[in-house]
Design a protein around this motif. Structure first.
Motif, short mmCIF file in Angstrom:
data_model
loop_
_atom_site.label_atom_id
_atom_site.label_comp_id
_atom_site.label_asym_id
_atom_site.label_seq_id
_atom_site.Cartn_x
_atom_site.Cartn_y
_atom_site.Cartn_z
N ASN A 69 0.64 -1.23 -0.17
CA ASN A 69 -0.11 0.40 -0.55
C ASN A 69 0.77 1.41 -0.28
O ASN A 69 1.70 1.25 1.13
N PRO A 70 0.85 1.94 -1.24
CA PRO A 70 1.53 3.61 -1.48
C PRO A 70 1.46 3.76 -0.82
O PRO A 70 2.70 5.08 0.17
N GLU A 71 0.24 4.02 0.50
CA GLU A 71 -0.06 5.39 1.50
C GLU A 71 0.67 5.18 3.19
O GLU A 71 -0.10 5.45 3.92
N ASP A 72 0.44 3.77 3.09
CA ASP A 72 0.88 3.32 3.81
C ASP A 72 2.01 3.60 4.60
O ASP A 72 4.06 3.17 4.07
N ALA A 73 2.63 4.74 6.02
CA ALA A 73 3.76 5.63 6.09
C ALA A 73 4.99 4.58 6.49
O ALA A 73 6.19 4.53 7.03
N TRP A 74 3.80 3.21 7.10
CA TRP A 74 4.46 2.64 8.30
C TRP A 74 5.54 1.52 8.07
O TRP A 74 6.40 1.23 7.86
N GLY A 75 5.66 1.71 6.70
CA GLY A 75 5.57 0.03 4.97
C GLY A 75 7.59 0.88 5.42
O GLY A 75 8.46 0.14 5.86
N ASN A 76 7.51 2.46 5.07
CA ASN A 76 9.09 3.23 5.25
C ASN A 76 9.83 2.85 6.27
O ASN A 76 11.05 2.70 6.26
N LYS A 77 9.61 3.41 7.23
CA LYS A 77 9.49 3.14 8.44
C LYS A 77 10.40 1.75 9.36
O LYS A 77 11.21 1.51 9.40
N LEU A 78 9.71 0.88 8.87
CA LEU A 78 9.75 -0.77 8.83
C LEU A 78 11.00 -1.03 8.34
O LEU A 78 12.34 -1.45 8.46
N ARG A 79 11.06 -0.40 6.95
CA ARG A 79 12.22 -0.63 5.92
C ARG A 79 13.80 -0.45 6.88
O ARG A 79 14.55 -0.70 6.61
N VAL A 80 13.09 1.28 7.15
CA VAL A 80 14.68 1.99 7.82
C VAL A 80 15.24 0.57 9.13
O VAL A 80 16.50 1.02 8.87
N LEU A 81 14.26 0.77 9.83
CA LEU A 81 14.09 0.01 10.97
C LEU A 81 15.34 -1.34 10.41
O LEU A 81 15.93 -1.78 11.36
N GLU A 82 14.83 -2.47 9.69
CA GLU A 82 14.94 -3.29 9.18
C GLU A 82 16.39 -2.72 8.55
O GLU A 82 17.83 -3.93 9.56
N SER A 83 16.65 -2.01 7.62
CA SER A 83 18.59 -2.04 7.76
C SER A 83 19.06 -0.97 8.87
O SER A 83 20.58 -1.68 8.65
#
Length: 211
Positions: A69-83
């Motif tokens: 879901n492109p509008e989901d802000a948590w996706g990018n946050k979780l990706r940064v956390l994983e990195s």
């Protein structure tokens, strides 16, 4: 006092008469197995590393699901956390390859059979090389190492990690065969009306696989 400590160490077989004469501090330093001691110290971080690994891969799977879901802000946050957790784990694994070096040193000096020893050495060498190159990858993340080497480094790390997993699986399979052979031998040698506790052998096999 110092003399009493030296006497206690001597009675426990940790000091030689010559070392006692040199004083307790010198004797302790002289008899210390530095590599094994350092390996034991570094292994204390393994528990935290496993927790970070669990959190990292959970975040990775969650970000993959969320980013649908492109509008989901948590996706990018979780990706940064994983990195960031990946980089943190690399820092926690600094010096971990010394454990493999210590295991190889002890295995060579032991009386193991040639084929299991060869497999053990190959597995430990692959895993140790993986951990060593992983440290270079950490320096690359920090910008100390030129990033033009990142692709080749990533390929080498992935290959060594795969080889270490394959070697570990083969070692566990050999250990299971050995335990099965011991169980069969005990079964044949036990009296007909006797009782053979094979649960301990199976438990040892399972613990070997899970280790």
């Amino acid at each position: 006092g110092a003399l009493h400590s030296t006497a206690v160490l001597r009675t426990r077989g940790m000091l030689t008469p010559r070392e006692v004469g040199k004083g307790p501090l010198h004797a302790i330093i002289g008899t210390m197995d530095t590599l094994s001691t350092l390996d034991g110290f570094l292994k204390k971080r393994d528990g935290l590393d496993k927790v970070l690994k669990l959190i990292r891969y959970t975040s990775k799977l969650s970000s993959w699901y969320r980013l649908k879901n492109p509008e989901d802000a948590w996706g990018n946050k979780l990706r940064v956390l994983e990195s960031n957790l990946g980089t943190t784990r690399k820092a926690f694994r600094l010096g971990k390859f010394l454990g493999n070096v210590d295991s190889i040193r002890k295995a060579i000096s032991s009386q193991r059979k040639f084929q299991p020893l060869l497999l053990f050495l190959l597995t430990e060498s692959a895993e140790g090389s993986y951990f060593f190159l992983d440290q270079i990858s950490f320096l690359l993340k920090l910008g100390i190492v030129d990033k033009r080497h990142s692709k080749k480094l990533g390929t080498a790390i992935a290959t060594l990690e795969l080889l270490s997993y394959v070697g570990s699986i083969l070692q566990n399979m050999n250990e299971l065969k050995r335990l099965q052979a011991e169980e069969d031998q005990l079964s044949r040698s036990s009296p007909p009306d006797g009782y053979l506790d094979t649960a301990s052998l199976r438990g040892a096999a399972r613990s070997r696989v899970n280790s």
